[in-house]
Enzyme design. Structure first.
Site, PDB file in Angstrom:
ATOM      1  CE  LYS A  34      -3.394  -1.100  -0.567  1.00 21.67           C
ATOM      2  NZ  LYS A  34      -3.771  -1.857  -1.811  1.00 21.67           N
TER       3      LYS A  34
ATOM      4  CB  THR B 247       2.983  -1.473  -5.441  1.00 17.00           C
ATOM      5  OG1 THR B 247       2.848  -1.467  -4.034  1.00 17.00           O
ATOM      6  CG2 THR B 247       3.994  -2.483  -5.905  1.00 17.00           C
TER       7      THR B 247
ATOM      8  CG  HIS C 209       4.126  -6.183  -1.324  1.00 14.80           C
ATOM      9  ND1 HIS C 209       4.286  -4.882  -1.726  1.00 14.80           N
ATOM     10  CD2 HIS C 209       2.836  -6.517  -1.653  1.00 14.80           C
ATOM     11  CE1 HIS C 209       3.170  -4.449  -2.295  1.00 14.80           C
ATOM     12  NE2 HIS C 209       2.287  -5.421  -2.266  1.00 14.80           N
TER      13      HIS C 209
ATOM     14  CB  SER D 188      -3.459   2.754   2.356  1.00 15.67           C
ATOM     15  OG  SER D 188      -3.686   2.192   1.091  1.00 15.67           O
TER      16      SER D 188
ATOM     17  CG  PHE E  84      -6.339   8.999  -7.398  1.00 15.07           C
ATOM     18  CD1 PHE E  84      -5.792   7.939  -6.702  1.00 15.07           C
ATOM     19  CD2 PHE E  84      -7.696   9.250  -7.252  1.00 15.07           C
ATOM     20  CE1 PHE E  84      -6.574   7.139  -5.867  1.00 15.07           C
ATOM     21  CE2 PHE E  84      -8.484   8.473  -6.421  1.00 15.07           C
ATOM     22  CZ  PHE E  84      -7.918   7.413  -5.730  1.00 15.07           C
ATOM     23  CG  ASP E  85      -9.809  11.664 -10.390  1.00 11.42           C
ATOM     24  OD1 ASP E  85      -9.914  10.968  -9.353  1.00 11.42           O
ATOM     25  OD2 ASP E  85     -10.017  12.891 -10.420  1.00 11.42           O
TER      26      ASP E  85
ATOM     27  NE  ARG F  82      -8.077   4.100   1.474  1.00 13.50           N
ATOM     28  CZ  ARG F  82      -7.970   5.159   2.276  1.00 13.50           C
ATOM     29  NH1 ARG F  82      -9.041   5.660   2.842  1.00 13.50           N
ATOM     30  NH2 ARG F  82      -6.787   5.706   2.535  1.00 13.50           N
ATOM     31  CE  LYS F  83     -11.410   9.375   1.441  1.00 16.60           C
ATOM     32  NZ  LYS F  83     -11.258   9.401   2.882  1.00 16.60           N
ATOM     33  N   GLY F  84      -5.910   8.123  -2.471  1.00 15.34           N
ATOM     34  CA  GLY F  84      -4.702   8.618  -3.142  1.00 15.34           C
ATOM     35  C   GLY F  84      -4.228   9.950  -2.589  1.00 15.34           C
TER      36      GLY F  84
HETATM   37  S1  PPS Z   1      -0.661  -2.919  -3.247  1.00 15.89           S
HETATM   38  O1  PPS Z   1      -1.907  -3.704  -3.006  1.00 15.89           O
HETATM   39  O2  PPS Z   1       0.303  -3.085  -2.159  1.00 15.89           O
HETATM   40  O3  PPS Z   1      -0.055  -3.184  -4.549  1.00 15.89           O
HETATM   41  O4  PPS Z   1      -1.160  -1.395  -3.201  1.00 15.89           O
HETATM   42  P1  PPS Z   1      -0.313  -0.143  -3.692  1.00 15.89           P
HETATM   43  O5  PPS Z   1      -0.501   0.027  -5.147  1.00 15.89           O
HETATM   44  O6  PPS Z   1       1.064  -0.216  -3.169  1.00 15.89           O
HETATM   45  O7  PPS Z   1      -0.994   1.061  -2.907  1.00 15.89           O
HETATM   46  C1  PPS Z   1      -2.331   1.463  -3.127  1.00 15.89           C
HETATM   47  C2  PPS Z   1      -2.411   2.893  -2.646  1.00 15.89           C
HETATM   48  O8  PPS Z   1      -1.791   3.758  -3.624  1.00 15.89           O
HETATM   49  C3  PPS Z   1      -2.746   4.707  -4.056  1.00 15.89           C
HETATM   50  N1  PPS Z   1      -2.516   5.074  -5.469  1.00 15.89           N
HETATM   51  C4  PPS Z   1      -2.357   6.346  -5.874  1.00 15.89           C
HETATM   52  N2  PPS Z   1      -2.308   7.500  -5.199  1.00 15.89           N
HETATM   53  C5  PPS Z   1      -2.167   8.634  -5.917  1.00 15.89           C
HETATM   54  N3  PPS Z   1      -2.089   8.680  -7.268  1.00 15.89           N
HETATM   55  C6  PPS Z   1      -2.130   7.532  -7.993  1.00 15.89           C
HETATM   56  N4  PPS Z   1      -2.057   7.576  -9.318  1.00 15.89           N
HETATM   57  C7  PPS Z   1      -2.261   6.287  -7.292  1.00 15.89           C
HETATM   58  N5  PPS Z   1      -2.340   4.989  -7.664  1.00 15.89           N
HETATM   59  C8  PPS Z   1      -2.492   4.263  -6.545  1.00 15.89           C
HETATM   60  C9  PPS Z   1      -4.078   3.986  -3.866  1.00 15.89           C
HETATM   61  O9  PPS Z   1      -5.159   4.876  -3.920  1.00 15.89           O
HETATM   62  C10 PPS Z   1      -3.847   3.379  -2.488  1.00 15.89           C
HETATM   63  O10 PPS Z   1      -3.820   4.359  -1.458  1.00 15.89           O
HETATM   64  P2  PPS Z   1      -5.100   4.812  -0.586  1.00 15.89           P
HETATM   65  O11 PPS Z   1      -4.568   5.718   0.478  1.00 15.89           O
HETATM   66  O12 PPS Z   1      -5.706   3.574  -0.012  1.00 15.89           O
HETATM   67  O13 PPS Z   1      -6.007   5.535  -1.529  1.00 15.89           O
END
Ligand code: PPS
Length: 309
Positions: free
Chosen positions: A52, A55, A123, A153, A245-246, A271-273
């Protein structure tokens, strides 16, 4: 693909157990012999993170940098988790994309990747990375995220991903995180272990989720410098747009909506990013307890995280 537990024969949530001093579930140890014996190639790129930490974001950036100009089917029909296989995962997580192997565990997917270089996700804490990656002097990209947002997250992910251990309530999860009783072990050990490795292994690029949020373009420039890539201004502009993100949330190839055991009614994968969402979850008392405990565990001054930007 929508989640329908009644139509699915879901196994019970897995239990955590100690594996070489790290908490794990069987999903990441069942294929261990093949993981440990995995034959890396010199041009493989390992994307390593604590779960989280960003990645998928960095995987997609690298995928676009290397393969954004490939046949459009690469981008439109193969989910990111097949383009960038999850090395230690012992089972298939989706059912589309490359149909080159029968089992689709992480090592088979990686071995059957038609791309070059191969982008591979892990991981694993640094001490468990298969030795051939070091022997082949592979490049590695590590992404770290501040512990507070990382914890939040992870909590929501464990609620929605039925292959994760039962998360319990927030208070219980908070304590488990501090105790390092999470899949892939302690956040503190993970980020520190990889940081320490960076001091002696020059092919490791250590980056932070918060920096990516603050200035994605600059972080992509640094990545390109590390990888020896020089995309055109137009390519870079396209990549920047795709990895917003979107756009990733609305892209079925990056939002994990094709994974049957994730319940998006509970929480979406994307989720939120944000940086600072922890403030909506931590109580004042939890924040104090966390900060006190953090000071004891994080003694390495150069490794600094930002919990807000
Ligand atoms: S995993 O399951 O370990 O592979 O998850 P991982 O991809 O490492 O982490 C997921 C979180 O990264 C956020 N995310 C982003 N944030 C901002 N911008 C972009 N483009 C983006 N892509 C993935 C994702 O929303 C998860 O965070 P949270 O806080 O839960 O939203």
């Amino acid at each position: 693909m929508s989640f329908n537990p009644e139509k699915m024969d879901l196994p019970p949530r897995p239990q955590l157990f100690d594996f070489h001093g790290v908490s794990m579930t069987h999903y990441f140890t069942d294929n261990w012999e093949n993981v440990q014996n995995f034959q890396a190639r010199p041009d493989d790129i390992l994307i390593a993170t604590y779960p989280k930490a960003g990645t998928t974001w960095v995987s997609y950036i690298l995928d676009l940098l290397y393969f954004g100009q490939m046949a459009p089917e690469h981008q439109t029909s193969i989910p990111i988790y097949e383009r960038v296989p999850f090395l230690e995962l012992s089972e298939s997580i989706g059912n589309s994309g490359y149909k080159t192997c029968t089992k689709n565990n992480g090592t088979e997917l990686a071995n059957n990747l038609p791309t070059s270089p191969r982008l591979i996700k892990t991981h694993l804490p640094v001490q468990l990375v298969p030795k051939s990656f070091w022997e082949q002097n592979c490049r590695m990209v590590y992404v770290a995220r501040n512990a507070k947002d990382n914890m939040v997250s992870f909590f929501h992910f464990d609620r929605m991903d039925m292959s994760e251990p039962e998360p319990g309530d927030w208070n219980n999860f908070f304590q488990r995180f501090l105790d390092g009783k999470m899949v892939f072990g302690s956040w503190y050990d993970h980020v520190n272990g990889w940081w320490k490795k960076k001091q002696t292994y020059s092919k490791l690029h250590y980056m932070f989720y918060e920096d990516l949020i603050e200035d994605t373009g600059w972080e992509i420039d640094k990545l390109c410098c590390f990888l020896g890539l020089s995309p055109s201004a137009e390519e870079k502009k396209q990549i920047l747009a795709c990895v917003q993100f979107d756009n990733m949330k609305n892209n079925n190839m990056t939002n994990y909506s094709t994974v049957p055991f994730m319940d998006f009614n509970i929480s979406p994968f994307m989720r939120k990013g944000k940086v600072g969402d922890w403030k909506k979850h931590f109580t004042v008392a939890q924040n104090e307890e966390f900060d006190e405990d953090y000071k004891k565990k994080m003694k390495d001054p150069p490794l600094q995280f930002r919990t807000e930007i």
